[in-house]
Motif scaffolding. Structure first.
Motif, PDB file in Angstrom:
ATOM      1  N   PRO A  97       0.844  -1.201   0.000  1.00  0.00           N
ATOM      2  CA  PRO A  97       0.000   0.000   0.000  1.00  0.00           C
ATOM      3  C   PRO A  97       0.880   1.252   0.000  1.00  0.00           C
ATOM      4  O   PRO A  97       1.754   1.404   0.851  1.00  0.00           O
ATOM      5  CB  PRO A  97      -0.802  -0.110   1.305  1.00  0.00           C
ATOM      6  N   VAL A  98       0.660   2.116  -0.962  1.00  0.00           N
ATOM      7  CA  VAL A  98       1.426   3.358  -1.058  1.00  0.00           C
ATOM      8  C   VAL A  98       0.480   4.526  -0.787  1.00  0.00           C
ATOM      9  O   VAL A  98      -0.529   4.674  -1.493  1.00  0.00           O
ATOM     10  CB  VAL A  98       2.073   3.511  -2.451  1.00  0.00           C
ATOM     11  N   PRO A  99       0.752   5.335   0.219  1.00  0.00           N
ATOM     12  CA  PRO A  99      -0.128   6.471   0.532  1.00  0.00           C
ATOM     13  C   PRO A  99      -0.379   7.337  -0.691  1.00  0.00           C
ATOM     14  O   PRO A  99       0.530   7.622  -1.470  1.00  0.00           O
ATOM     15  CB  PRO A  99       0.661   7.234   1.611  1.00  0.00           C
ATOM     16  N   VAL A 100      -1.617   7.729  -0.858  1.00  0.00           N
ATOM     17  CA  VAL A 100      -2.083   8.596  -1.959  1.00  0.00           C
ATOM     18  C   VAL A 100      -2.106   7.837  -3.291  1.00  0.00           C
ATOM     19  O   VAL A 100      -3.111   7.853  -4.016  1.00  0.00           O
ATOM     20  CB  VAL A 100      -1.221   9.874  -2.103  1.00  0.00           C
ATOM     21  N   PHE A 101      -1.020   7.144  -3.624  1.00  0.00           N
ATOM     22  CA  PHE A 101      -0.916   6.464  -4.914  1.00  0.00           C
ATOM     23  C   PHE A 101      -1.806   5.234  -4.985  1.00  0.00           C
ATOM     24  O   PHE A 101      -2.379   4.926  -6.021  1.00  0.00           O
ATOM     25  CB  PHE A 101       0.545   6.072  -5.173  1.00  0.00           C
ATOM     26  N   GLY A 102      -1.942   4.504  -3.881  1.00  0.00           N
ATOM     27  CA  GLY A 102      -2.748   3.287  -3.863  1.00  0.00           C
ATOM     28  C   GLY A 102      -1.897   2.032  -3.811  1.00  0.00           C
ATOM     29  O   GLY A 102      -0.684   2.081  -3.598  1.00  0.00           O
ATOM     30  N   ASP A 103      -2.530   0.862  -4.023  1.00  0.00           N
ATOM     31  CA  ASP A 103      -1.832  -0.419  -3.950  1.00  0.00           C
ATOM     32  C   ASP A 103      -0.895  -0.616  -5.142  1.00  0.00           C
ATOM     33  O   ASP A 103      -1.228  -0.278  -6.283  1.00  0.00           O
ATOM     34  CB  ASP A 103      -2.814  -1.582  -3.918  1.00  0.00           C
ATOM     35  N   VAL A 104       0.257  -1.191  -4.852  1.00  0.00           N
ATOM     36  CA  VAL A 104       1.210  -1.585  -5.886  1.00  0.00           C
ATOM     37  C   VAL A 104       1.537  -3.062  -5.668  1.00  0.00           C
ATOM     38  O   VAL A 104       1.854  -3.470  -4.550  1.00  0.00           O
ATOM     39  CB  VAL A 104       2.505  -0.748  -5.823  1.00  0.00           C
ATOM     40  N   THR A 105       1.449  -3.872  -6.717  1.00  0.00           N
ATOM     41  CA  THR A 105       1.714  -5.306  -6.615  1.00  0.00           C
ATOM     42  C   THR A 105       3.033  -5.657  -7.284  1.00  0.00           C
ATOM     43  O   THR A 105       3.257  -5.342  -8.449  1.00  0.00           O
ATOM     44  CB  THR A 105       0.590  -6.125  -7.271  1.00  0.00           C
ATOM     45  N   LEU A 106       3.902  -6.291  -6.506  1.00  0.00           N
ATOM     46  CA  LEU A 106       5.150  -6.822  -7.032  1.00  0.00           C
ATOM     47  C   LEU A 106       4.946  -8.318  -7.249  1.00  0.00           C
ATOM     48  O   LEU A 106       4.557  -9.035  -6.326  1.00  0.00           O
ATOM     49  CB  LEU A 106       6.286  -6.589  -6.042  1.00  0.00           C
ATOM     50  N   LYS A 107       5.194  -8.784  -8.463  1.00  0.00           N
ATOM     51  CA  LYS A 107       4.947 -10.187  -8.808  1.00  0.00           C
ATOM     52  C   LYS A 107       6.188 -10.789  -9.443  1.00  0.00           C
ATOM     53  O   LYS A 107       6.808 -10.189 -10.319  1.00  0.00           O
ATOM     54  CB  LYS A 107       3.757 -10.288  -9.766  1.00  0.00           C
ATOM     55  N   LEU A 108       6.534 -11.987  -8.994  1.00  0.00           N
ATOM     56  CA  LEU A 108       7.725 -12.681  -9.472  1.00  0.00           C
ATOM     57  C   LEU A 108       7.344 -14.076  -9.937  1.00  0.00           C
ATOM     58  O   LEU A 108       6.529 -14.745  -9.300  1.00  0.00           O
ATOM     59  CB  LEU A 108       8.762 -12.761  -8.345  1.00  0.00           C
ATOM     60  N   GLY A 109       7.924 -14.495 -11.039  1.00  0.00           N
ATOM     61  CA  GLY A 109       7.672 -15.835 -11.555  1.00  0.00           C
ATOM     62  C   GLY A 109       8.971 -16.497 -11.963  1.00  0.00           C
ATOM     63  O   GLY A 109       9.928 -15.823 -12.365  1.00  0.00           O
ATOM     64  N   ALA A 110       9.043 -17.827 -11.859  1.00  0.00           N
ATOM     65  CA  ALA A 110      10.239 -18.567 -12.256  1.00  0.00           C
ATOM     66  C   ALA A 110       9.905 -20.045 -12.358  1.00  0.00           C
ATOM     67  O   ALA A 110       8.891 -20.512 -11.829  1.00  0.00           O
ATOM     68  CB  ALA A 110      11.373 -18.350 -11.250  1.00  0.00           C
TER      69      ALA A 110
END
Length: 208
Positions: A97-110
């Motif tokens: 959760p980033v204030p003002v900006f909103g949710d940010v999702t970091l996704k990793l695959g391998a």
């Protein structure tokens, strides 16, 4: 060789979170407060989601422990540990959760190609696991410190040596979905690694 009694054990939709009893949890909490035990590192206040089509682990042990978040809050976890493991179609996601900006999702695959992810001395601190599981030569109810099949209690883990644990020569989990607080490994080889950062969360952003 697998058998129904002491060989392979298969539990459909396996979902287990082994945490210490109330008494054991209290004892660990006191020990932490007195500085007698310390978690390996402070975990963040955010869990991450992990999926895999298949995890094959050699030398398995699972025991209850406590992780300490930054700020001092303690959370109970089940630590799943493997001497070595291969993981197919690994996905890991975390929402920040980033204030003002909103949710940010970091996704990793391998490990989605012909070469799976490889790990040695793998420890996963989790509080929810769903999968189909098959264990070979499983022992349930051993003392955590007396386990001989896996890598043992991780140095620095807040776990009582005589607390409940289970161990097996081999564990095969399919259709894995879990939430975890931390992962540690001696080596972690990620073949075909991909990573993305996107604004938003939920379906289409996270692993599940």
């Amino acid at each position: 060789m697998e058998s129904l009694v002491r060989g392979g054990t298969r539990w459909k939709r396996f979902a287990v979170v082994m945490v210490p009893s109330v008494a054991a949890t209290a004892a660990i909490g006191v020990a932490l407060g007195q500085g007698a035990l310390a978690a390996s590192f402070s975990v963040s206040g955010q869990q991450f989601k992990v999926t895999a089509s298949k995890l094959t682990g050699e030398g398995f042990v699972q025991y209850g422990a406590l992780d300490t978040q930054h700020g001092g809050k303690v959370v109970p976890v089940a630590v799943s540990a493997f001497n070595s493991a291969t993981i197919e179609d690994l996905c890991q996601s975390v929402v920040v959760p980033v204030p003002v900006f909103g949710d940010v999702t970091l996704k990793l695959g391998a490990g989605s190609g012909s070469t799976p992810v490889e790990a040695k001395n793998l420890y996963i601190d989790l509080d929810q696991l769903n999968a189909d599981a098959t264990f070979t030569n499983i022992n349930i109810g051993v003392a955590a410190a007396d386990s001989t099949k896996g890598p043992g209690i991780k140095a620095g883990d807040a776990a009582l040596p005589g607390s409940f644990a289970q161990e097996a020569d081999k564990a095969v989990l399919t259709d894995v979905k879990q939430t975890a607080w931390a992962t540690s490994a001696g080596t972690f080889k990620l073949s075909g690694l991909s990573m993305s950062v996107k604004k938003g969360s939920g379906a289409g952003f996270e692993c599940y």
